[in-house]
Design a protein around this motif. Structure first.
Motif, PDB file in Angstrom:
ATOM      1  N   MET A 178       0.846  -1.189   0.000  1.00  0.00           N
ATOM      2  CA  MET A 178       0.000   0.000   0.000  1.00  0.00           C
ATOM      3  C   MET A 178       0.881   1.238   0.000  1.00  0.00           C
ATOM      4  SD  MET A 178      -1.411  -0.265   3.889  1.00  0.00           S
ATOM      5  CE  MET A 178      -0.277  -0.440   5.269  1.00  0.00           C
ATOM      6  N   LEU A 179       0.287   2.369  -0.306  1.00  0.00           N
ATOM      7  CA  LEU A 179       1.026   3.618  -0.331  1.00  0.00           C
ATOM      8  C   LEU A 179       1.342   4.061   1.092  1.00  0.00           C
ATOM      9  CD1 LEU A 179      -1.045   5.549  -3.032  1.00  0.00           C
ATOM     10  CD2 LEU A 179       1.078   4.256  -3.358  1.00  0.00           C
ATOM     11  N   GLN A 180       2.491   4.686   1.260  1.00  0.00           N
ATOM     12  CA  GLN A 180       2.875   5.209   2.562  1.00  0.00           C
ATOM     13  C   GLN A 180       2.235   6.582   2.751  1.00  0.00           C
ATOM     14  OE1 GLN A 180       7.278   4.728   3.232  1.00  0.00           O
ATOM     15  NE2 GLN A 180       7.171   3.865   1.162  1.00  0.00           N
ATOM     16  N   VAL A 181       1.740   6.835   3.963  1.00  0.00           N
ATOM     17  CA  VAL A 181       1.070   8.112   4.225  1.00  0.00           C
ATOM     18  C   VAL A 181       2.042   9.269   4.041  1.00  0.00           C
ATOM     19  CG1 VAL A 181      -0.170   9.484   5.932  1.00  0.00           C
ATOM     20  CG2 VAL A 181      -0.582   7.032   5.795  1.00  0.00           C
ATOM     21  N   THR A 182       3.286   9.081   4.468  1.00  0.00           N
ATOM     22  CA  THR A 182       4.266  10.162   4.299  1.00  0.00           C
ATOM     23  C   THR A 182       4.469  10.480   2.818  1.00  0.00           C
ATOM     24  OG1 THR A 182       6.025   8.485   4.436  1.00  0.00           O
ATOM     25  CG2 THR A 182       5.512   9.703   6.446  1.00  0.00           C
ATOM     26  N   TYR A 183       4.476   9.433   1.985  1.00  0.00           N
ATOM     27  CA  TYR A 183       4.626   9.653   0.543  1.00  0.00           C
ATOM     28  C   TYR A 183       3.406  10.395  -0.005  1.00  0.00           C
ATOM     29  CZ  TYR A 183       5.053   8.714  -4.439  1.00  0.00           C
ATOM     30  OH  TYR A 183       5.127   8.863  -5.804  1.00  0.00           O
ATOM     31  N   ILE A 184       2.217   9.993   0.435  1.00  0.00           N
ATOM     32  CA  ILE A 184       0.994  10.665  -0.015  1.00  0.00           C
ATOM     33  C   ILE A 184       1.019  12.135   0.383  1.00  0.00           C
ATOM     34  CG2 ILE A 184      -1.508  10.786   0.306  1.00  0.00           C
ATOM     35  CD1 ILE A 184      -1.509   7.747   0.642  1.00  0.00           C
ATOM     36  N   ARG A 185       1.432  12.408   1.617  1.00  0.00           N
ATOM     37  CA  ARG A 185       1.437  13.791   2.119  1.00  0.00           C
ATOM     38  C   ARG A 185       2.441  14.646   1.347  1.00  0.00           C
ATOM     39  NH1 ARG A 185      -0.830  15.923   6.433  1.00  0.00           N
ATOM     40  NH2 ARG A 185      -1.339  13.890   7.350  1.00  0.00           N
ATOM     41  N   GLU A 186       3.613  14.077   1.058  1.00  0.00           N
ATOM     42  CA  GLU A 186       4.669  14.841   0.392  1.00  0.00           C
ATOM     43  C   GLU A 186       4.453  14.956  -1.114  1.00  0.00           C
ATOM     44  OE1 GLU A 186       8.188  12.769   1.497  1.00  0.00           O
ATOM     45  OE2 GLU A 186       8.052  13.331   3.624  1.00  0.00           O
ATOM     46  N   LYS A 195       1.152  14.774  -2.747  1.00  0.00           N
ATOM     47  CA  LYS A 195      -0.305  14.697  -2.858  1.00  0.00           C
ATOM     48  C   LYS A 195      -0.799  14.870  -4.293  1.00  0.00           C
ATOM     49  CE  LYS A 195      -4.592  16.851  -1.243  1.00  0.00           C
ATOM     50  NZ  LYS A 195      -5.191  17.912  -0.399  1.00  0.00           N
ATOM     51  N   ASP A 196      -0.372  15.915  -4.963  1.00  0.00           N
ATOM     52  CA  ASP A 196      -0.854  16.183  -6.325  1.00  0.00           C
ATOM     53  C   ASP A 196      -0.441  15.068  -7.285  1.00  0.00           C
ATOM     54  OD1 ASP A 196      -1.989  18.509  -5.412  1.00  0.00           O
ATOM     55  OD2 ASP A 196      -0.350  19.797  -6.097  1.00  0.00           O
ATOM     56  N   GLN A 197       0.792  14.578  -7.130  1.00  0.00           N
ATOM     57  CA  GLN A 197       1.281  13.508  -7.994  1.00  0.00           C
ATOM     58  C   GLN A 197       0.475  12.223  -7.782  1.00  0.00           C
ATOM     59  OE1 GLN A 197       5.485  12.662  -7.502  1.00  0.00           O
ATOM     60  NE2 GLN A 197       5.261  10.623  -8.412  1.00  0.00           N
ATOM     61  N   VAL A 198       0.158  11.930  -6.516  1.00  0.00           N
ATOM     62  CA  VAL A 198      -0.621  10.727  -6.208  1.00  0.00           C
ATOM     63  C   VAL A 198      -2.020  10.830  -6.807  1.00  0.00           C
ATOM     64  CG1 VAL A 198      -1.707   9.400  -4.350  1.00  0.00           C
ATOM     65  CG2 VAL A 198       0.669  10.139  -4.124  1.00  0.00           C
ATOM     66  N   ILE A 199      -2.665  11.979  -6.642  1.00  0.00           N
ATOM     67  CA  ILE A 199      -4.013  12.175  -7.188  1.00  0.00           C
ATOM     68  C   ILE A 199      -3.997  12.057  -8.710  1.00  0.00           C
ATOM     69  CG2 ILE A 199      -5.874  13.860  -7.504  1.00  0.00           C
ATOM     70  CD1 ILE A 199      -5.229  14.888  -4.668  1.00  0.00           C
ATOM     71  N   ALA A 200      -2.981  12.634  -9.336  1.00  0.00           N
ATOM     72  CA  ALA A 200      -2.870  12.547 -10.795  1.00  0.00           C
ATOM     73  C   ALA A 200      -2.645  11.103 -11.236  1.00  0.00           C
ATOM     74  CB  ALA A 200      -1.731  13.439 -11.283  1.00  0.00           C
ATOM     75  N   GLY A 201      -1.809  10.378 -10.499  1.00  0.00           N
ATOM     76  CA  GLY A 201      -1.544   8.983 -10.829  1.00  0.00           C
ATOM     77  C   GLY A 201      -2.781   8.116 -10.693  1.00  0.00           C
ATOM     78  N   LEU A 202      -3.549   8.331  -9.637  1.00  0.00           N
ATOM     79  CA  LEU A 202      -4.791   7.579  -9.455  1.00  0.00           C
ATOM     80  C   LEU A 202      -5.805   7.958 -10.525  1.00  0.00           C
ATOM     81  CD1 LEU A 202      -5.142   7.685  -5.559  1.00  0.00           C
ATOM     82  CD2 LEU A 202      -4.304   5.808  -6.993  1.00  0.00           C
ATOM     83  N   GLY A 203      -5.741   9.214 -10.967  1.00  0.00           N
ATOM     84  CA  GLY A 203      -6.605   9.632 -12.075  1.00  0.00           C
ATOM     85  C   GLY A 203      -6.265   8.894 -13.353  1.00  0.00           C
ATOM     86  N   LYS A 204      -4.975   8.631 -13.577  1.00  0.00           N
ATOM     87  CA  LYS A 204      -4.550   7.863 -14.749  1.00  0.00           C
ATOM     88  C   LYS A 204      -5.141   6.455 -14.720  1.00  0.00           C
ATOM     89  CE  LYS A 204      -0.276   8.230 -16.437  1.00  0.00           C
ATOM     90  NZ  LYS A 204       1.194   8.020 -16.636  1.00  0.00           N
ATOM     91  N   ARG A 205      -5.362   5.950 -13.510  1.00  0.00           N
ATOM     92  CA  ARG A 205      -5.972   4.627 -13.337  1.00  0.00           C
ATOM     93  C   ARG A 205      -7.499   4.669 -13.448  1.00  0.00           C
ATOM     94  NH1 ARG A 205      -4.068   0.210 -10.864  1.00  0.00           N
ATOM     95  NH2 ARG A 205      -1.901   0.099 -10.199  1.00  0.00           N
ATOM     96  N   LYS A 206      -8.066   5.851 -13.536  1.00  0.00           N
ATOM     97  CA  LYS A 206      -9.527   6.042 -13.507  1.00  0.00           C
ATOM     98  C   LYS A 206     -10.088   5.618 -12.147  1.00  0.00           C
ATOM     99  CE  LYS A 206      -8.876   7.122 -17.770  1.00  0.00           C
ATOM    100  NZ  LYS A 206      -8.603   8.545 -18.084  1.00  0.00           N
ATOM    101  N   PHE A 207      -9.305   5.856 -11.104  1.00  0.00           N
ATOM    102  CA  PHE A 207      -9.727   5.545  -9.742  1.00  0.00           C
ATOM    103  C   PHE A 207     -10.733   6.603  -9.290  1.00  0.00           C
ATOM    104  CE2 PHE A 207      -9.067   5.827  -5.078  1.00  0.00           C
ATOM    105  CZ  PHE A 207      -9.390   4.523  -4.727  1.00  0.00           C
TER     106      PHE A 207
END
Length: 424
Positions: free
Chosen positions: A1-9, A11-23
């Motif tokens: 699973m994704l690390q919370v620290t990575y998500i926090r640091e 955030k925009d990249q993670v949201i964009a990446g999940l968007g690429k997945r159509k999440f």
């Protein structure tokens, strides 16, 4: 699973990446993760402060009692009683926040690598390579489900009688060809530096969560209720879980394993012509390669693993193509996946026979699979795996592509394993 620290640091990249997945609702889910983590941290702080104050007051009570100041001690005792209630309340809320956060993180897939193409589904996967000539068959050539009846080498009706649909019985030269493929794939992997292991084919719940099959693929796995065990969908699961809760010595990297197992998948909802014969089964054999690497080396390893699989296909003289899966078609835990498909001449279609994937730190975070660096600080490793190879569709392509009017020719590299050069 994704690390919370990575998500926090990031955030925009993670949201964009999940968007690429159509999440769905990626931004809302990520915001919920961060809010839960904020609540967890603030509650942890309140818990620690109340616990610290309670400990300090307890020492004061002891000193006051020794000094004969019983009334003062009793007054402080009431404060400590109130603090203990607070500590308990904070601990309960902390446990709930941690549980809610973990459950939410389990539902979030991996973030795709930047080289993963955009796309809404399998039609948007990008062909990066194609090799070999598509064979032209003689008039009257048969699909493999007719060939296996003609030569009596696989019996679906018998398997259905014994178990149910999707559990074939391999017979005679069909069984020997199946065994030969397994042994050939294992031998080639060992030659390439993989250490062979033979893992269990039943896993516990922790193993399912460790590599990401749970909770995502719960409905696709066969479940043994009495022991709370699952039948494995791939050897990736038990082999990778060999390193759950392990701190690997950097001198032992890279780790490379190969294993052969039967695999079990319910394939709920599968129907239609694409599941005929060997195209989709509930039980099938597969040789799996698994690698564990330092993060700096994992994508070079991914390329080498793909080359290993391509070498197997070329040695069997099977035309193949390599697909870079788009974001929407990417597996839940994968950061990047390349699919290998062979052309099945009688069906006139491409059949997936291997997926080779880099999971980056996604599985390692679940597994707590780490390595200590030169600074003595631990970091998560990267895990990779690939089918090398899955047998049913390989067998289907071999039967169809090598059929003649006199029988089926066995690929030259397999003859030393089968002991025969044709099925007739």
């Amino acid at each position: 699973m994704l690390q919370v620290t990575y998500i926090r640091e990031n955030k925009d990249q993670v949201i964009a990446g999940l968007g690429k997945r159509k999440f769905a609702n990626a931004e809302d889910v990520i915001n919920e993760v961060l809010e839960l983590d904020d609540l967890r941290k603030s509650t942890q702080q309140k818990h620690d402060e109340a616990q610290s104050e309670s400990n300090t007051l307890s020492k004061e009570i002891g000193a006051l009692m020794k000094a004969g100041k019983k009334d003062d001690a009793e007054e402080i005792k009431q404060k400590t009683a109130d603090l203990k209630v607070q500590v308990k309340d904070h601990a309960e809320r902390l446990t709930q926040y941690e549980s809610d956060l973990k459950a939410l993180l389990y539902k979030i897939p991996n973030v795709p690598n930047n080289d993963v193409p955009e796309g809404a589904g399998e039609n948007d996967n990008v062909t990066v390579e194609q090799h070999g000539d598509v064979p032209e068959l003689f008039e009257g050539a048969l699909p493999h489900w007719e060939l296996i009846k003609k030569y009596d080498i696989i019996d679906f009706e018998l398997g259905n009688k014994i178990t149910g649909a999707g559990f074939p019985v391999y017979k005679g030269k069909g069984a020997r060809l199946q065994r030969s493929l397994v042994n050939y794939f294992l031998d080639k992997a060992v030659e390439a530096g993989y250490m062979e292991v033979q893992p269990p084919i039943l896993i516990n719940e922790d193993s399912g969560y460790g590599t990401g099959q749970l909770p995502d693929k719960d409905g696709q796995m066969y479940y043994v209720r009495e022991e709370n065990f699952y039948l494995i969908p791939t050897a990736e699961v038990p082999i990778t879980n060999m390193y759950r809760d392990v701190i690997v010595n950097s001198d032992d990297l890279p780790i490379k394993h190969v294993g052969f197992t039967p695999c079990f998948r319910r394939e709920a909802g599968s129907w239609g012509a694409h599941v005929r014969g060997l195209n989709r089964l509930h039980q099938f054999d597969k040789v799996e390669i698994v690698e564990i690497h330092h993060p700096d080396n994992s994508y070079a390893a991914l390329e080498r693993m793909c080359n290993h699989v391509k070498g197997l296909l070329e040695s069997l003289n099977l035309p193949y193509r390599v697909l870079n899966l788009c974001g929407a078609d990417l597996g839940f835990t994968s950061a990047q996946t390349f699919d290998m498909e062979v052309f099945s001449a009688a069906q006139q279609k491409w059949l997936e026979v291997s997926s080779v994937s880099n999971f980056e730190t996604y599985q390692a975070n679940r597994l707590k699979l780490r390595c200590k660096g030169d600074d003595n600080k631990s970091f998560f490793l990267h895990t990779l795996n690939g089918s090398a190879l899955a047998l049913p569709r390989i067998l289907a392509a071999i039967l169809e592509n090598n059929q003649t009017e006199d029988g089926i020719k066995i690929p030259e590299v397999l003859v030393p394993y089968t002991g025969f050069d044709s099925i007739s």
